[in-house]
Design a protein around this motif. Structure first.
Motif, PDB file in Angstrom:
ATOM      1  N   TYR A 189      42.295  35.165  38.483  1.00 21.56           N
ATOM      2  CA  TYR A 189      41.174  35.399  37.575  1.00 21.56           C
ATOM      3  C   TYR A 189      40.191  36.429  38.120  1.00 21.56           C
ATOM      4  O   TYR A 189      39.662  37.261  37.362  1.00 21.56           O
ATOM      5  CB  TYR A 189      40.464  34.092  37.235  1.00 21.56           C
ATOM      6  CG  TYR A 189      39.518  34.269  36.071  1.00 21.56           C
ATOM      7  CD1 TYR A 189      39.993  34.729  34.844  1.00 21.56           C
ATOM      8  CD2 TYR A 189      38.157  34.028  36.200  1.00 21.56           C
ATOM      9  CE1 TYR A 189      39.138  34.930  33.773  1.00 21.56           C
ATOM     10  CE2 TYR A 189      37.292  34.220  35.128  1.00 21.56           C
ATOM     11  CZ  TYR A 189      37.789  34.666  33.915  1.00 21.56           C
ATOM     12  OH  TYR A 189      36.942  34.876  32.855  1.00 21.56           O
ATOM     13  N   ALA A 190      39.945  36.416  39.419  1.00 25.51           N
ATOM     14  CA  ALA A 190      39.036  37.408  40.008  1.00 25.51           C
ATOM     15  C   ALA A 190      39.575  38.817  39.792  1.00 25.51           C
ATOM     16  O   ALA A 190      38.802  39.756  39.536  1.00 25.51           O
ATOM     17  CB  ALA A 190      38.847  37.131  41.490  1.00 25.51           C
ATOM     18  N   ALA A 191      40.896  38.976  39.901  1.00 23.50           N
ATOM     19  CA  ALA A 191      41.507  40.282  39.687  1.00 23.50           C
ATOM     20  C   ALA A 191      41.446  40.683  38.205  1.00 23.50           C
ATOM     21  O   ALA A 191      41.036  41.795  37.865  1.00 23.50           O
ATOM     22  CB  ALA A 191      42.947  40.277  40.183  1.00 23.50           C
ATOM     23  N   CYS A 192      41.827  39.779  37.324  1.00 21.75           N
ATOM     24  CA  CYS A 192      41.841  40.091  35.891  1.00 21.75           C
ATOM     25  C   CYS A 192      40.441  40.341  35.340  1.00 21.75           C
ATOM     26  O   CYS A 192      40.256  41.178  34.447  1.00 21.75           O
ATOM     27  CB  CYS A 192      42.509  38.956  35.113  1.00 21.75           C
ATOM     28  SG  CYS A 192      44.286  38.807  35.367  1.00 21.75           S
ATOM     29  N   ALA A 193      39.464  39.615  35.858  1.00 19.33           N
ATOM     30  CA  ALA A 193      38.090  39.813  35.398  1.00 19.33           C
ATOM     31  C   ALA A 193      37.506  41.119  35.915  1.00 19.33           C
ATOM     32  O   ALA A 193      36.506  41.610  35.384  1.00 19.33           O
ATOM     33  CB  ALA A 193      37.218  38.633  35.835  1.00 19.33           C
ATOM     34  N   GLY A 194      38.131  41.699  36.947  1.00 17.66           N
ATOM     35  CA  GLY A 194      37.619  42.929  37.530  1.00 17.66           C
ATOM     36  C   GLY A 194      38.266  44.191  37.024  1.00 17.66           C
ATOM     37  O   GLY A 194      37.632  45.253  37.010  1.00 17.66           O
ATOM     38  N   THR A 195      39.529  44.122  36.604  1.00 13.67           N
ATOM     39  CA  THR A 195      40.233  45.350  36.223  1.00 13.67           C
ATOM     40  C   THR A 195      41.244  45.089  35.114  1.00 13.67           C
ATOM     41  O   THR A 195      41.820  43.993  35.025  1.00 13.67           O
ATOM     42  CB  THR A 195      40.948  45.976  37.432  1.00 13.67           C
ATOM     43  OG1 THR A 195      41.561  47.208  37.030  1.00 13.67           O
ATOM     44  CG2 THR A 195      42.014  45.060  38.012  1.00 13.67           C
ATOM     45  N   THR A 196      41.450  46.102  34.286  1.00 13.77           N
ATOM     46  CA  THR A 196      42.504  46.049  33.266  1.00 13.77           C
ATOM     47  C   THR A 196      43.730  46.839  33.708  1.00 13.77           C
ATOM     48  O   THR A 196      44.646  47.056  32.915  1.00 13.77           O
ATOM     49  CB  THR A 196      41.993  46.607  31.928  1.00 13.77           C
ATOM     50  OG1 THR A 196      41.540  47.955  32.120  1.00 13.77           O
ATOM     51  CG2 THR A 196      40.860  45.762  31.385  1.00 13.77           C
ATOM     52  N   LYS A 197      43.741  47.293  34.970  1.00 12.28           N
ATOM     53  CA  LYS A 197      44.933  47.928  35.523  1.00 12.28           C
ATOM     54  C   LYS A 197      45.948  46.850  35.898  1.00 12.28           C
ATOM     55  O   LYS A 197      45.630  45.650  35.942  1.00 12.28           O
ATOM     56  CB  LYS A 197      44.556  48.763  36.744  1.00 12.28           C
ATOM     57  CG  LYS A 197      43.624  49.923  36.410  1.00 12.28           C
ATOM     58  CD  LYS A 197      43.249  50.757  37.613  1.00 12.28           C
ATOM     59  CE  LYS A 197      42.312  51.893  37.215  1.00 12.28           C
ATOM     60  NZ  LYS A 197      41.926  52.748  38.364  1.00 12.28           N
ATOM     61  N   HIS A 198      47.196  47.265  36.169  1.00  6.50           N
ATOM     62  CA  HIS A 198      48.218  46.299  36.541  1.00  6.50           C
ATOM     63  C   HIS A 198      47.825  45.582  37.828  1.00  6.50           C
ATOM     64  O   HIS A 198      47.247  46.192  38.745  1.00  6.50           O
ATOM     65  CB  HIS A 198      49.580  46.963  36.716  1.00  6.50           C
ATOM     66  CG  HIS A 198      50.679  45.981  36.970  1.00  6.50           C
ATOM     67  ND1 HIS A 198      51.256  45.240  35.975  1.00  6.50           N
ATOM     68  CD2 HIS A 198      51.274  45.577  38.128  1.00  6.50           C
ATOM     69  CE1 HIS A 198      52.167  44.433  36.489  1.00  6.50           C
ATOM     70  NE2 HIS A 198      52.193  44.622  37.796  1.00  6.50           N
ATOM     71  N   ILE A 199      48.162  44.310  37.900  1.00 11.23           N
ATOM     72  CA  ILE A 199      47.750  43.442  39.009  1.00 11.23           C
ATOM     73  C   ILE A 199      48.984  42.842  39.661  1.00 11.23           C
ATOM     74  O   ILE A 199      49.970  42.512  38.988  1.00 11.23           O
ATOM     75  CB  ILE A 199      46.816  42.326  38.489  1.00 11.23           C
ATOM     76  CG1 ILE A 199      45.458  42.932  38.069  1.00 11.23           C
ATOM     77  CG2 ILE A 199      46.617  41.226  39.526  1.00 11.23           C
ATOM     78  CD1 ILE A 199      44.621  42.010  37.222  1.00 11.23           C
ATOM     79  N   GLY A 200      48.938  42.687  40.968  1.00  8.22           N
ATOM     80  CA  GLY A 200      49.974  41.966  41.698  1.00  8.22           C
ATOM     81  C   GLY A 200      49.361  40.780  42.409  1.00  8.22           C
ATOM     82  O   GLY A 200      48.256  40.869  42.962  1.00  8.22           O
TER      83      GLY A 200
END
Length: 512
Positions: A189-200
């Motif tokens: 969630y911390a990653a998704c809430a911070g960026t709309t770029k692809h996440i790993g």
């Protein structure tokens, strides 16, 4: 639009040129961007590539891998792998070749915003984070402290604003969370809430995949929307080098594949320790392990999107310590990229790691040399490309910002020299030399190309000593701190307020 800019530049002098330089460009006109074609650098000859390939197949047939989970043994043996009396699974050459034929190629790793999609084909190059550091480099005190969920979220927000950092893989461990399930969910969630770029991301235990996927369904707007555009991939250390499967990671990988999540097949041996000391043989082992992963994945779900993640690292053989910023690391990574191209598979490896503890001159040369070789080799996914220090133990937010400048220069090298009829015509030279001003400053060609042919650092200082003194001698680190703070102050959460409130009601979220 281009002609209007030219007229403005001719009539407005310096002010117009500054405005021209600062005006936004269409994506296709930018001097650098995600997915530029590399492949100019090849450390291996075609004969050497064939030799490494043959050695990897020999290793799979004669040595095999041990410690597969029961589910993996069933999946791979039904496809044609052989379980020996010693518990090792061996892979006939014909099986490997059959699974390579089924493996996904030209895959797309989706961003939550489609403009950030990563198209992994050919020699297209993308740079991003990774590393799972356990410390943050605090530049206010020049010390290391435990990384937190807020740090991870801030890194994601910075990544959203940095044009040359194309994806965000978990860069830090949330050490402020004791419960592993809560840590995995907060990482997502911390990653998704911070960026709309692809996440790993990764999962601590196989049982955490299902609740993690449920959270992703909420963010995506339902299971169908998630499966149509999975914007998070699983970074999976499915092997423990040398030549052993990691049982729980394999089980997590199987669950991710069933849930429609792309996977990074990650083999991270360390040359001289968990991988052979010769650079060539370290590549052989990594390739063999990842080929075993190709068999595993495609026996389970033919054509499932997977990144061929050969990540061999380097040891300082005097001490056994990792040396991620070395020339040997640059060669390992670019050699692996060449093997990815041999197989025609989307591939990823590590570059940009610094052994330095702070963003200093050592960090600059280590990040520069490893990233430029990775880019020139045409590596599809360059992981750990910015922000990593102390051989992956520390992550620095300011270094991530500085890394955006480094990667811009790297990408300009990847793009190479445009040789066209227009830009090799001597008409511009005639206009200057035969009765002209004797220089190209302010010429139409110069003004036309200053944005599209050249890239300018956001923080790198190109002042003269006189200008630098008059500007009160600005220091690079201070400028990086300032830019970091400016980005974070303006950053918006990348989740709707309604969904954010609902998620915070159902989950124990540790960042604000």
């Amino acid at each position: 639009m281009t002609e209007m800019r030219r007229r403005s530049a001719r009539s407005g002098g310096r002010a117009a040129r500054v405005a021209l330089r600062n005006a936004p460009l269409a994506e296709n006109l930018r001097p650098v961007r995600a997915g530029l074609e590399g492949g100019q650098y090849k450390p291996l000859t075609d004969v050497q590539v064939q030799r490494l390939h043959g050695a990897a197949l020999d290793a799979l047939e004669q040595i095999g891998l041990s410690q597969a989970p029961a589910s993996g043994i069933e999946i791979m043996t039904q496809a044609g792998a052989v379980l020996g009396d010693d518990g090792r699974i061996r892979f006939p050459r014909a099986l490997v070749e059959d699974m390579l034929a089924k493996a996904a190629r030209d895959i797309t790793l989706c961003g939550r915003d489609p403009k950030h999609d990563l198209h992994l084909s050919g020699n297209k190059v993308h740079f991003g984070t990774a590393g799972a550091a356990v410390h943050v480099v605090d530049l206010e005190t020049n010390t290391y402290r435990d990384s937190t969920t807020q740090d991870l979220h801030n890194a994601a927000k910075l990544t959203q604003a940095l044009d040359n950092v194309h994806f965000f893989q978990r860069a830090m461990v949330c050490r402020d969370i004791a419960d592993n399930l809560e840590m995995d969910l907060n990482t997502i969630y911390a990653a998704c809430a911070g960026t709309t770029k692809h996440i790993g991301t990764s999962f601590s235990e196989p049982a955490h995949v299902a609740p993690g996927i449920a959270l992703l369904h909420k963010i995506a707007g339902g299971e169908d929307a998630w499966r149509a555009r999975p914007f998070v991939s699983n970074s999976n250390c499915f092997v423990v080098p040398p030549m052993k499967f990691a049982e729980e990671s394999c089980q997590a990988m199987e669950a991710c594949i069933h849930a429609g999540m792309p996977v990074l097949l990650l083999s991270a041996g360390q040359a001289g320790a968990t991988a052979p000391a010769p650079i060539a043989l370290a590549i052989v082992q990594a390739v063999a392990e990842c080929l075993a992963g190709v068999v595993y994945v495609n026996a389970l779900a033919s054509g499932h999107p997977a990144v061929f993640g050969t990540w061999p690292f380097v040891s300082d053989l005097r001490t056994g310590a990792m040396s991620g910023g070395s020339a040997e690391q640059a060669l390992l990574t670019s050699g692996c990229a060449q093997m990815h191209k041999f197989y025609g598979l989307p591939g990823g490896a590590a570059a940009g790691i610094s052994d330095s503890k702070l963003p200093d001159m050592q960090a600059g040369w280590e990040q520069g040399i490893t990233n430029v070789l990775a880019g020139l080799s045409g590596l599809n996914m360059v992981y750990e490309a910015a922000g990593m220090h102390a051989s992956l133990l520390g992550f620095c937010l300011e270094s991530l910002v500085l890394g955006d400048d480094i990667l811009g220069q790297v990408l300009r090298c990847v793009r190479g020299i445009d040789v066209t009829e227009d830009n090799t015509s001597i008409e511009a030279m005639k206009a200057v030399c035969l009765g002209g001003p004797g220089h190209y400053l302010g010429s139409e060609q110069t003004l036309q190309l200053m944005q599209t042919e050249y890239i300018y650092p956001a923080l790198g200082n190109r002042m003269s000593p006189k200008e630098w003194n008059e500007a009160d001698r600005p220091m690079l680190i201070d400028q990086a701190i300032k830019r970091k703070n400016e980005i974070l102050a303006k950053a918006q959460i990348q989740i709707s307020p309604e969904l954010d409130a609902a998620i915070r009601k159902d989950y124990n979220i540790y960042f604000h």
